[in-house]
Design a protein around this motif. Structure first.
Motif, PDB file in Angstrom:
ATOM      1  N   VAL A   7     -27.737  26.618  14.500  1.00  0.00           N
ATOM      2  CA  VAL A   7     -28.759  26.725  15.540  1.00  0.00           C
ATOM      3  C   VAL A   7     -29.902  25.796  15.144  1.00  0.00           C
ATOM      4  N   ALA A   8     -30.266  24.883  16.043  1.00  0.00           N
ATOM      5  CA  ALA A   8     -31.300  23.891  15.761  1.00  0.00           C
ATOM      6  C   ALA A   8     -32.441  23.995  16.763  1.00  0.00           C
ATOM      7  N   GLU A   9     -33.544  23.365  16.407  1.00  0.00           N
ATOM      8  CA  GLU A   9     -34.698  23.281  17.292  1.00  0.00           C
ATOM      9  C   GLU A   9     -34.879  21.825  17.706  1.00  0.00           C
ATOM     10  N   GLY A  26     -38.507  23.942   4.637  1.00  0.00           N
ATOM     11  CA  GLY A  26     -37.130  24.273   4.278  1.00  0.00           C
ATOM     12  C   GLY A  26     -36.098  23.817   5.288  1.00  0.00           C
ATOM     13  N   ASN A  27     -36.483  22.939   6.197  1.00  0.00           N
ATOM     14  CA  ASN A  27     -35.573  22.440   7.219  1.00  0.00           C
ATOM     15  C   ASN A  27     -35.259  20.968   6.989  1.00  0.00           C
ATOM     16  N   ILE A  42     -33.490  16.508  16.320  1.00  0.00           N
ATOM     17  CA  ILE A  42     -33.475  17.953  16.115  1.00  0.00           C
ATOM     18  C   ILE A  42     -33.949  18.308  14.709  1.00  0.00           C
ATOM     19  N   ILE A  43     -34.190  19.595  14.514  1.00  0.00           N
ATOM     20  CA  ILE A  43     -34.536  20.160  13.208  1.00  0.00           C
ATOM     21  C   ILE A  43     -33.455  21.175  12.872  1.00  0.00           C
ATOM     22  N   GLU A  65     -31.535  24.783  22.288  1.00  0.00           N
ATOM     23  CA  GLU A  65     -32.074  25.313  23.547  1.00  0.00           C
ATOM     24  C   GLU A  65     -30.974  25.777  24.492  1.00  0.00           C
ATOM     25  N   GLY A  66     -29.989  26.506  23.977  1.00  0.00           N
ATOM     26  CA  GLY A  66     -28.918  27.048  24.796  1.00  0.00           C
ATOM     27  C   GLY A  66     -27.776  26.092  25.066  1.00  0.00           C
ATOM     28  N   GLU A  67     -27.895  24.838  24.697  1.00  0.00           N
ATOM     29  CA  GLU A  67     -26.856  23.835  24.908  1.00  0.00           C
ATOM     30  C   GLU A  67     -26.078  23.635  23.612  1.00  0.00           C
TER      31      GLU A  67
END
Length: 94
Positions: A7-9, A26-27, A42-43, A65-67
């Motif tokens: 899971v990324a941001e 930590g990412n 992304i992160i 983001e859900g994708e």
């Protein structure tokens, strides 16, 4: 080939200072790119990603983001002294 889910941001801020803040938290900053596709910055979570990229042939299923995006590792930039990842380049998989 194994599939590993992460899971990324989305990453909206760029530059050396922002990348350092991401690493201190930590990412790992990363980019996903490929032919006929707009690059996605992304992160990724640090520890889970480090374990996932041990197998360079693994397909990463990254949820942003859900994708869900399937990608493989193109290049890994490592710290020259410490055993940590600095940045990851990923390629889209169709």
């Amino acid at each position: 080939m194994s599939e590993i889910k992460l899971v990324a941001e989305p990453r909206v801020d760029f530059g050396k200072g922002y990348a350092r803040r991401i690493r201190v938290a930590g990412n790992i900053p990363a980019v996903i790119y490929g032919k006929d596709a707009e690059p996605k910055h992304i992160i990724l979570p640090g520890h889970e990603t480090t374990l996932a990229v041990r197998d360079r042939d693994a397909v990463l299923v990254i949820e942003v983001e859900g994708e869900e995006i399937k990608a493989t590792v193109q290049e890994i930039q490592r710290h020259p002294i410490r055993p940590e990842l600095q940045h990851i380049d990923l390629l889209f998989v169709k």
